[in-house]
Scaffold this motif. Structure first.
Motif, PDB file in Angstrom:
ATOM      1  N   UNK A  72       1.108  -1.205  -0.279  1.00 45.18           N
ATOM      2  CA  UNK A  72       0.181  -0.518  -0.119  1.00 45.18           C
ATOM      3  C   UNK A  72       0.968   1.145  -0.349  1.00 45.18           C
ATOM      4  N   UNK A  73       0.465   1.997  -1.151  1.00 43.68           N
ATOM      5  CA  UNK A  73       0.864   3.665  -0.185  1.00 43.68           C
ATOM      6  C   UNK A  73       1.133   3.835   1.111  1.00 43.68           C
ATOM      7  N   UNK A  74       1.756   4.884   1.704  1.00 43.13           N
ATOM      8  CA  UNK A  74       2.820   5.434   2.440  1.00 43.13           C
ATOM      9  C   UNK A  74       2.440   6.737   2.461  1.00 43.13           C
ATOM     10  N   UNK A  75       1.299   7.047   3.270  1.00 39.52           N
ATOM     11  CA  UNK A  75       0.810   8.803   3.482  1.00 39.52           C
ATOM     12  C   UNK A  75       1.168   9.177   5.250  1.00 39.52           C
ATOM     13  N   UNK A  76       1.648  10.296   4.894  1.00 39.64           N
ATOM     14  CA  UNK A  76       2.637  11.063   5.724  1.00 39.64           C
ATOM     15  C   UNK A  76       1.702  12.213   6.092  1.00 39.64           C
ATOM     16  N   UNK A  77       1.185  12.696   7.687  1.00 41.89           N
ATOM     17  CA  UNK A  77       0.724  13.526   8.128  1.00 41.89           C
ATOM     18  C   UNK A  77       1.459  14.930   7.601  1.00 41.89           C
ATOM     19  N   UNK A 136       4.220  11.481  18.878  1.00 40.90           N
ATOM     20  CA  UNK A 136       3.529  12.642  19.420  1.00 40.90           C
ATOM     21  C   UNK A 136       4.236  13.884  17.489  1.00 40.90           C
ATOM     22  N   UNK A 137       4.857  12.699  16.205  1.00 42.02           N
ATOM     23  CA  UNK A 137       5.273  13.790  15.531  1.00 42.02           C
ATOM     24  C   UNK A 137       3.948  14.184  15.029  1.00 42.02           C
ATOM     25  N   UNK A 138       2.551  13.702  14.376  1.00 43.17           N
ATOM     26  CA  UNK A 138       1.830  13.831  13.727  1.00 43.17           C
ATOM     27  C   UNK A 138       0.860  14.691  14.527  1.00 43.17           C
ATOM     28  N   UNK A 139       0.857  14.863  15.707  1.00 42.37           N
ATOM     29  CA  UNK A 139       0.398  15.784  16.227  1.00 42.37           C
ATOM     30  C   UNK A 139      -0.867  15.748  16.714  1.00 42.37           C
ATOM     31  N   UNK A 140      -1.359  14.698  15.975  1.00 43.05           N
ATOM     32  CA  UNK A 140      -2.312  14.317  16.519  1.00 43.05           C
ATOM     33  C   UNK A 140      -2.916  13.756  18.904  1.00 43.05           C
ATOM     34  N   UNK A 141      -4.149  14.080  18.328  1.00 44.14           N
ATOM     35  CA  UNK A 141      -3.775  13.751  20.167  1.00 44.14           C
ATOM     36  C   UNK A 141      -4.166  12.640  20.599  1.00 44.14           C
ATOM     37  N   UNK A 142      -4.618  11.720  19.136  1.00 44.83           N
ATOM     38  CA  UNK A 142      -4.537   9.834  19.827  1.00 44.83           C
ATOM     39  C   UNK A 142      -2.892   9.709  19.713  1.00 44.83           C
ATOM     40  N   UNK A 143      -2.287  10.024  18.755  1.00 43.52           N
ATOM     41  CA  UNK A 143      -0.254   9.803  19.352  1.00 43.52           C
ATOM     42  C   UNK A 143       0.050  10.018  20.938  1.00 43.52           C
ATOM     43  N   UNK A 144       0.036  11.646  20.676  1.00 43.67           N
ATOM     44  CA  UNK A 144      -0.113  12.430  22.241  1.00 43.67           C
ATOM     45  C   UNK A 144      -0.010  10.798  23.433  1.00 43.67           C
ATOM     46  N   UNK A 145      -1.597  10.922  23.164  1.00 46.19           N
ATOM     47  CA  UNK A 145      -1.720  10.148  24.609  1.00 46.19           C
ATOM     48  C   UNK A 145      -1.589   8.529  25.078  1.00 46.19           C
ATOM     49  N   UNK A 146      -1.296   7.864  23.442  1.00 44.72           N
ATOM     50  CA  UNK A 146      -0.403   6.693  23.427  1.00 44.72           C
ATOM     51  C   UNK A 146       0.936   7.305  23.229  1.00 44.72           C
ATOM     52  N   UNK A 147       2.298   7.650  23.347  1.00 41.13           N
ATOM     53  CA  UNK A 147       2.956   7.967  23.574  1.00 41.13           C
ATOM     54  C   UNK A 147       3.158   8.608  25.082  1.00 41.13           C
TER      55      UNK A 147
ATOM     56  N   UNK B 538      -3.365  14.986   4.595  1.00 41.18           N
ATOM     57  CA  UNK B 538      -4.109  14.977   6.573  1.00 41.18           C
ATOM     58  C   UNK B 538      -4.627  13.805   6.550  1.00 41.18           C
ATOM     59  N   UNK B 539      -4.213  12.810   7.534  1.00 43.59           N
ATOM     60  CA  UNK B 539      -4.355  11.792   8.297  1.00 43.59           C
ATOM     61  C   UNK B 539      -5.288  12.106   9.402  1.00 43.59           C
ATOM     62  N   UNK B 540      -6.366  10.491   8.842  1.00 38.05           N
ATOM     63  CA  UNK B 540      -7.489  10.400   9.780  1.00 38.05           C
ATOM     64  C   UNK B 540      -7.769  11.265  10.913  1.00 38.05           C
TER      65      UNK B 540
END
Lengths: 331, 651
Positions: A72-77, A136-147, B538-540
């Motif tokens: 699959x294609x890789x998507x970066x924020x 933390x890199x993508x700045x989404x709340x999910x990732x931060x909480x996980x980290x 933009x990621x979801x």
């Protein structure tokens, strides 16, 4: 004071490149770890599915998933930086190096301090460090909480891990995993010592924690209640996600092998012949599948613990491993 | 050798005199010259120190001798050369960094003042270490204390600086008083001011040891005497913070090691346990306080407390093993202490310098207002990352190696024959492991919040990459961090061959080569198997329309689980107030949430002592404040009589 005195440490520098036993060991170990990891993952899923009266995925689903993701294609924020791009391959590389530290079927003569138990632990820690940064890199709340949660949990499990390792070093008089396993093979008397039984329980709790399983985390979902490991890699996609998943599976196999080959060293051999390797592989497969079934049943029979109740679970592991040290000191 | 050191001394002195002589000059020529001279001096002294370390012969020189007992003489042996090397290397990096940093100091006289003080500060530290006996040691110790006080007060216009200054001043004087008392106790028994072995009555020896432990401990920043560090390091300009945290507190470690090794060669068992416990507590509390910190420089200062704790753990292990006759283990612990001292000097200065660049670009020290700097200042970000990985003790960098050595000596402590002490050691081991894992968590927070995700303020959005000299200065330190990690096994096998000790370190160079080989294989395999398509999109975000920096995880959010778990230490108080438009509380108007964490030592130790001192001094003040001169004469008379009587009794 012999036990850290590793005479083979510097053979590399003296122009004696890796001897063949080590080369063979690396090839066999890496091959087995890479091949078996997705399988073990799927078996645990299958056991859990059976416990819930479902049929579960086909036994090869782990491999299919990885190949699908690789294609699959890789998507970066747009927010993400280089950290996001280097973490998945680095993670994989670190886990592959760590894979040389735990012998699966064959123990070579030690070389260059490979097998040092603390270096093993800290290679895994570096992988985790990078993974948490990527969260933390993508700045989404999910990732931060996980980290944040992952680093918290890994911090409070750390004393347990070190005390287990110290107790193992105490029992086996060495800090090298390879030497621990070869001692365990030659003197099976260790198998039924109360110290090792206590230690194996603690090490099992560490295995559950480090592989993000119930009751610490839930590998099936990244929803709010469990958002730890899965939340941290939520922003990964394509081949990067495949690398993350594969390295996570490898980590699980390594920790399982550590538990299995120190406490049940059957089938591991110190000599390298075709027959010992084949028997070793078969026995390891049996032991591994057995442990997977235990993990699956363990996961199915427990509910997820609240995040702030986890320290008490770790305290149990800590007390058990500390008890071993007390036993050894006064015994 | 004498000529080399003389040139070094000369260039340091010139670097001090030159800008002060023409302090009103309105260009940066003088400060640049002064920096160059400091750089030259530190390069020369590092060469001299390397020669002494390599050849193993020491250098001595007597500058002035009043009597055989009292002389102003210097001796550079291998221990001193090692510390001189640490100071010189860090100074080299700091002066190169400062080349551009001084531009940010707007007033020219302040610019000249900064470079002049910088050079004399470094010189005073070098001379403390070169001191052969206690007299030059104390003389330069005081000089260092005063100069560092001036440097802390450099930004005197700011209100917080005054508080930091007074805090620092009191603590540093207290440290000198204790060290001096300890030295006089030694002098009283040996009759000379040399660092020679001290065999007095046991209580006297122990008193001297404890006095020196606390005296040097204050300057090194061990808990509970640590409070000055976060204030002083945050107040000082960044290159100075790097020097203070990287080097100055190491001078205190040097002083402690000098007396431990030369004055107390046969330590008692309980000293080891005291030092070990002090170290463990400092390390743990240092990192726990660092986790709650949002001010980047204070965060780093708390990590200095942690690392000083780790060094004290290693020294404690040395004392324990030395007193029980396990000399091989004692030597490994001592090597670990020295190596961690070097490592901490390198990565902490690197982190302070990188933090300084970030602060310059964003004009704030609050990490909550940063973010997204990885894209805006990539070089600084990578250098900070190297520092962060080193300080988190992750392989293959240098911090890992020294912590590994400490772990291995802990593992081997089973050779001790006292069961209770073994159990204490294993508890300390567990806490030490917790410390090192929490440090990793803290640096995930620091790096992640500063450099990753989106900028959270206008300043952060407009941040510019640091200038080249700054990056070069940091890169020198970063290279040392990596090099000392990769080649650790080779270095220590050579040292081990000399002193007949096997350190048993894993070969990190081999691990590094394996990593490169695997990276190559992985690259080829992915090239063949995997899709090469990538897309930036933009990621979801669970239905969010676009991603905003306000949604990001913050530093407080990141450390919240840890604060909750360690709430007995932090005593967090949450204040939650809500205001409504109507009396029935249905329409929410605004809210206020505050989290306060307890400053335990400040509230329960420092302030009560300060209030006590204030009370006593107000009572004494009552005896003054009088117009006529008679009471003063009376006081002076009584003082002189008392002094004569005391002197008569003693002598």
């Amino acid at each position: 004071m012999v036990f850290l005195d590793d005479h083979h440490s510097y053979s590399y520098r003296r122009g004696d490149p890796m001897n063949y036993s080590f080369l063979w060991f690396s090839l066999i170990n890496l091959f087995l770890v890479i091949i078996l990891s997705p399988l073990f993952m799927t078996i645990i899923k299958k056991v859990k599915a059976w416990a819930q009266m479902r049929r579960g995925p086909p036994i090869l689903q782990g491999y299919y998933n990885l190949f699908k993701l690789l294609r699959k294609e890789t998507i970066y924020s747009p927010t993400s930086s280089m950290i996001m791009r280097i973490t998945p391959p680095l993670n994989m590389i670190l886990l592959l190096v760590a894979a040389l530290f735990v012998p699966l079927v064959y123990v070579p003569s030690p070389i260059n301090g490979i097998g040092n138990i603390i270096l093993f632990l800290y290679l895994l820690a570096l992988a985790k460090f990078l993974m948490a940064l990527a969260g933390l890199d993508a700045g989404s709340t999910f990732g931060g909480m996980g980290s944040s949660r992952e680093m918290t949990i890994s911090a409070i499990i750390e004393p347990v891990v070190i005390v287990i390792f110290a107790a193992l070093a105490f029992v086996f008089k060495t800090a090298n995993i390879h030497e621990m396993v070869s001692t365990a093979i030659t003197s099976p008397i260790y198998l039924f010592s109360p110290s090792l039984i206590l230690l194996s329980i603690s090490l099992f709790i560490v295995l559950i924690t480090e592989t993000a399983r119930v009751p610490v985390d839930n590998p099936e979902t990244h929803l709010e209640l469990t958002m730890i490991h899965e939340a941290m890699i939520l922003e990964q996609s394509g081949k990067n996600l495949a690398l993350m998943e594969a390295s996570h599976a490898i980590k699980q196999t390594l920790l399982m092998a550590l538990l299995l080959n120190i406490f049940l060293p059957w089938g591991v051999s110190t000599s390298l012949t075709f027959s010992t390797v084949v028997i070793g592989i078969l026995l390891f497969l049996v032991k591994g599948i057995g442990l997977c079934i235990i993990i699956g049943i363990f996961e199915s029979s427990l509910a997820k613990l609240r995040l702030f109740r986890l320290p008490s679970l770790f305290m149990i592991a800590f007390f058990l491993s500390f008890l071993t040290i007390l036993l050894e000191v006064f015994g | 050798m004498l000529r080399l050191l003389g040139f070094a001394l000369g260039s340091f002195v010139l670097a001090f005199v030159l800008p002060l002589a023409f302090i009103r000059k309105r260009n940066s020529l003088l400060s640049r010259c002064s920096l160059l001279l400091t750089l030259l001096g530190s390069i020369l002294s590092s060469i001299a120190a390397s020669i002494i370390l390599w050849k193993g012969n020491s250098f001595s020189y007597t500058a002035y001798s009043y009597s055989p007992a009292i002389s102003f003489s210097f001796l550079i042996d291998q221990l001193a050369a090692f510390f001189i090397l640490i100071i010189s290397v860090v100074t080299i990096a700091v002066t190169i960094y400062s080349w551009d940093y001084v531009k940010h100091v707007t007033a020219h006289n302040k610019k000249n003042f900064l470079t002049a003080l910088l050079s004399l500060f470094v010189l005073s530290m070098l001379l403390i270490i070169a001191a052969k006996n206690m007299i030059p040691f104390l003389f330069f110790w005081e000089l260092m204390a005063i100069l560092s006080y001036f440097l802390v007060m450099f930004d005197y216009e700011q209100k917080t600086t005054a508080k930091a200054g007074i805090f620092y001043f009191v603590m540093t004087i207290l440290s000198t008083v204790l060290v001096m008392t300890g030295f006089f106790l030694i002098y009283h028994n040996t009759g000379i001011f040399e660092f020679t072995s001290f065999n007095g009555a046991s209580p006297v020896v122990s008193t001297a040891f404890i006095l020196l432990l606390i005296g040097f401990g204050i300057k090194a920043g061990i808990v509970p005497f640590h409070k000055w560090l976060p204030y002083a390091h945050a107040a000082a300009p960044s290159p100075i913070s790097a020097l203070m945290s990287g080097v100055m507190i190491k001078v205190a470690i040097y002083g402690f090691l000098r007396v431990v090794l030369f004055v107390f060669p046969t330590p008692l068992l309980w000293w080891g346990i005291v030092v070990l416990l002090v170290g463990t507590i400092s390390a743990l509390l240092g990192v726990i306080y660092a986790l709650k910190e949002h001010d980047i420089k204070r965060l780093l200062a708390y990590h200095s407390i942690e690392n000083i704790g780790i060094i004290f753990i290693a020294i404690g292990l040395y004392l324990l093993f030395q007193s029980t006759g396990l000399f091989t283990l004692a030597q490994i612990s001592l090597a670990a202490a020295l190596f961690h001292t070097l490592n901490h000097a390198l990565f902490k200065s690197l982190l302070f310098l990188a933090a300084g660049s970030v602060i310059n670009s964003t004009e704030t020290r609050n990490i909550e207002e940063m973010g997204g700097l990885m894209k805006r200042m990539p070089a600084t970000a990578w250098l900070f990352l190297i520092g962060a990985i080193s300080i988190s003790a992750l392989p293959p960098f240098n911090g890992f190696v020294s912590e590994l050595m400490i772990f291995q000596t802990f593992f081997q402590s089973t050779a001790l024959s006292f069961p209770v002490i073994k159990i204490v050691l294993f508890l300390c081991l567990a806490l030490f492991a917790l410390t090192s894992a929490l440090a990793a968590a803290c640096f995930v927070k620091a790096f992640g919040i500063i450099f990753l995700a989106q900028p959270r303020s206008q300043h952060a959005k407009e941040a510019k990459e640091a200038k080249l000299p700054m990056i070069i200065g940091e890169s020198i330190l970063a290279l040392f961090c990596l090099g000392l990690g990769l080649f650790s096994a080779q270095i220590f096998s050579r040292i081990g061959a000399k002193i007949n000790v096997s350190f048993g370190l894993p070969n990190l160079l081999f691990v590094g080569i394996l990593m490169i080989a695997f990276a190559f294989i992985l690259f080829v395999v992915l090239r063949i198997v995997a899709s090469r398509k990538t897309k930036v999109s933009e990621t979801w975000g669970c239905g969010a329309i676009s991603q905003q920096s306000t949604m990001e995880y913050t530093a407080s959010g990141f450390s919240e689980p840890i604060v909750t778990i360690f709430s007995p230490i932090y005593h967090p108080q949450k204040i939650n107030q809500r205001f409504f438009f109507d009396s029935a509380n249905t329409q929410f108007k605004e809210g206020l949430v505050e989290i306060h964490l307890l400053k335990f030592f400040e509230e329960y130790l420092y302030l009560p002592v300060a209030r006590g001192v204030e009370k006593v001094s107000s009572i004494i003040a009552r005896t003054q404040n009088q117009v006529d001169i008679d009471p003063y004469l009376l006081w002076s008379f009584l003082t002189i009589i008392t002094l004569i009587v005391i002197a008569g009794v003693i002598l």
